[in-house]
Each structure stands twice: as C-alpha cells, then as structure tokens.
Motif scaffolding. Sequence first.
Motif, PDB file in Angstrom:
ATOM      1  N   GLY A  16       1.191  -1.404  -0.192  1.00 56.83           N
ATOM      2  CA  GLY A  16       0.299   0.260  -0.129  1.00 56.83           C
ATOM      3  C   GLY A  16       1.245   1.132   0.372  1.00 56.83           C
ATOM      4  O   GLY A  16       0.435   1.555  -0.758  1.00 56.83           O
ATOM      5  N   TYR A  17       1.741   1.197   0.829  1.00 50.33           N
ATOM      6  CA  TYR A  17       2.957   2.336   1.094  1.00 50.33           C
ATOM      7  C   TYR A  17       3.084   2.720  -0.626  1.00 50.33           C
ATOM      8  O   TYR A  17       3.148   3.835  -1.217  1.00 50.33           O
ATOM      9  CB  TYR A  17       3.890   1.909   2.137  1.00 50.33           C
ATOM     10  N   GLN A  18       3.789   1.751  -1.289  1.00 46.45           N
ATOM     11  CA  GLN A  18       4.667   1.510  -2.309  1.00 46.45           C
ATOM     12  C   GLN A  18       3.398   2.309  -3.731  1.00 46.45           C
ATOM     13  O   GLN A  18       3.779   3.291  -4.160  1.00 46.45           O
ATOM     14  CB  GLN A  18       5.002   0.845  -3.313  1.00 46.45           C
ATOM     15  N   ALA A  19       2.235   2.178  -3.626  1.00 43.14           N
ATOM     16  CA  ALA A  19       1.000   2.800  -4.476  1.00 43.14           C
ATOM     17  C   ALA A  19       1.424   3.535  -4.021  1.00 43.14           C
ATOM     18  O   ALA A  19       0.928   4.427  -5.052  1.00 43.14           O
ATOM     19  CB  ALA A  19      -0.110   1.707  -4.068  1.00 43.14           C
ATOM     20  N   ARG A  24      -0.639   5.731  -7.272  1.00 40.02           N
ATOM     21  CA  ARG A  24      -2.425   5.152  -7.470  1.00 40.02           C
ATOM     22  C   ARG A  24      -3.451   5.626  -6.657  1.00 40.02           C
ATOM     23  O   ARG A  24      -3.179   6.345  -5.279  1.00 40.02           O
ATOM     24  CB  ARG A  24      -2.543   3.681  -7.203  1.00 40.02           C
ATOM     25  N   SER A  25      -4.484   5.584  -7.175  1.00 44.29           N
ATOM     26  CA  SER A  25      -5.557   5.586  -5.720  1.00 44.29           C
ATOM     27  C   SER A  25      -5.742   4.665  -4.836  1.00 44.29           C
ATOM     28  O   SER A  25      -5.632   3.498  -5.367  1.00 44.29           O
ATOM     29  CB  SER A  25      -6.807   5.792  -7.243  1.00 44.29           C
ATOM     30  N   ALA A  47       2.234   7.030   2.818  1.00 45.48           N
ATOM     31  CA  ALA A  47       2.878   7.779   1.781  1.00 45.48           C
ATOM     32  C   ALA A  47       2.404   8.791   1.063  1.00 45.48           C
ATOM     33  O   ALA A  47       2.659   9.619   0.965  1.00 45.48           O
ATOM     34  CB  ALA A  47       2.975   6.389   0.234  1.00 45.48           C
ATOM     35  N   ARG A  48       0.978   8.723   1.582  1.00 42.48           N
ATOM     36  CA  ARG A  48       0.747  10.158   0.824  1.00 42.48           C
ATOM     37  C   ARG A  48       0.563  11.348   1.220  1.00 42.48           C
ATOM     38  O   ARG A  48       0.841  12.435   1.292  1.00 42.48           O
ATOM     39  CB  ARG A  48      -1.389   9.953   0.105  1.00 42.48           C
TER      40      ARG A  48
END
Length: 56
Positions: A16-19, A24-25, A47-48
């Motif tokens: 999820g962090y990489q996404a 990515r949404s 990440a966001r």
Amino acid sequence: MKRQKRDRLERAQARGYQAGKNGRSSEACPYQSLDARTNWLGGWRDAREEIQTGLK
C-alpha cells in the motif's frame, strides 16, 4: 501461524505504501479481507502524507 499472519499484514502495508508513492488511487486496493485491506490503506495513507508534507 501467527508469524504468517503478521508477515502477510506487513506485506500488505508495504504494498500500500508503494502504491501511494506511485500515485495510485486508494480504490486500487487488491485486498478483500478486512485486516489486509486496513493495513494496505494505512500504508497508502502514510505515503500520501509524506508526499503532501514534502518528504518524498
């Protein structure tokens, strides 16, 4: 068995962090189980937040 469960959830968060880093949404979460989905979204949010605060 607990070891496998913990690793699976840690892996979900890392993915999820990489996404999130890749832009990515949050709707792109591939997990269906509540635990894995929660961890994936947690990593995505981390990440966001880094991107928004300029830490990249």
